[in-house]
Each structure stands twice: as structure tokens, then as C-alpha cells.
Design a protein around this motif. Sequence first.
Motif, PDB file in Angstrom:
ATOM      1  N   GLY A  82     -11.177 -53.588  35.274  1.00  0.00           N
ATOM      2  CA  GLY A  82     -10.333 -54.600  34.634  1.00  0.00           C
ATOM      3  C   GLY A  82      -9.815 -55.530  35.687  1.00  0.00           C
ATOM      4  N   GLN A  83      -9.236 -55.269  36.936  1.00  0.00           N
ATOM      5  CA  GLN A  83      -8.846 -56.105  37.953  1.00  0.00           C
ATOM      6  C   GLN A  83     -10.022 -56.884  38.515  1.00  0.00           C
TER       7      GLN A  83
ATOM      8  N   GLY B  44     -12.727 -57.871  36.729  1.00  0.00           N
ATOM      9  CA  GLY B  44     -12.909 -58.886  35.803  1.00  0.00           C
ATOM     10  C   GLY B  44     -11.927 -59.767  35.874  1.00  0.00           C
ATOM     11  N   ASP B  45     -10.393 -59.478  35.946  1.00  0.00           N
ATOM     12  CA  ASP B  45      -9.700 -60.826  36.154  1.00  0.00           C
ATOM     13  C   ASP B  45      -9.880 -61.463  37.335  1.00  0.00           C
ATOM     14  N   ALA B  46     -10.288 -61.008  38.573  1.00  0.00           N
ATOM     15  CA  ALA B  46     -10.365 -61.652  39.584  1.00  0.00           C
ATOM     16  C   ALA B  46     -11.842 -62.682  39.583  1.00  0.00           C
TER      17      ALA B  46
ATOM     18  N   GLU C   8     -12.860 -63.725  36.720  1.00  0.00           N
ATOM     19  CA  GLU C   8     -12.207 -64.903  35.849  1.00  0.00           C
ATOM     20  C   GLU C   8     -11.568 -66.042  36.575  1.00  0.00           C
ATOM     21  N   SER C   9     -10.533 -65.648  37.495  1.00  0.00           N
ATOM     22  CA  SER C   9      -9.716 -66.537  38.086  1.00  0.00           C
ATOM     23  C   SER C   9     -10.530 -67.281  38.961  1.00  0.00           C
TER      24      SER C   9
ATOM     25  N   THR D 107     -12.602 -69.939  37.177  1.00  0.00           N
ATOM     26  CA  THR D 107     -11.616 -71.126  36.652  1.00  0.00           C
ATOM     27  C   THR D 107     -11.471 -71.856  37.957  1.00  0.00           C
TER      28      THR D 107
END
Length: 94
Positions: free
Chosen positions: A25-26, A28-30, A32-33, A36
Motif C-alpha cells: 500500500g505504501q 502504491g501511494d508513493a 501515485e505521488s 502526480t
Amino acid sequence: MKRDYISEIDRIGTQLADLRTALAGQAGDAAESAATYIVPTARQFAWQFQKESYGLGKAAQRNPSAATGAIVGVMLLGAAVAWLLTASGRERDE
């Protein structure tokens, strides 16, 4: 005694699965960031490149060896980025 080890191994396996899920999950968040941030920067670069492409063409005509060096450098940079992305993809699959 044997049952204690089995239950302990099961508990550790569950904790490892939870840890793996949290780390995925972390990651994936990284990603996505990073996307962006990268997408607007890439758009700006493409717009700037389109705006300055005529001047770049003239400069390449005046300095063909420098243009060749720049093209080779960009190709090596692209290969390095592709290698890094491929390596990170392999790590995620394992």
C-alpha cells in the motif's frame, strides 16, 4: 510443545502477510505521488520542447557532433530509466 510452535509459526505468517500488505500500500501511494508530480512536469517539458524545437534543429545543423552526443546521452538516460523500472517491476512480482 509441538502445537505451540505451529501456532507461533501461523501467527508470524499472518504478521508477515499484514506487513506485506502494508508495504504494498505504501509503495502504491508513493507511485501515485510520483506520478502526480511527473505528469505536469512532463507536459511542461513537452510544451517547452515543442516551442524550442526550431532553435534546436538549427543548433544541431551548426554543431552535428554536439547533437549526436546529446542524442546518445538521452538514449542512455532512457535505457537507465527503463532498466530501473524493469528492476522495480521484478521486485514487486517476487
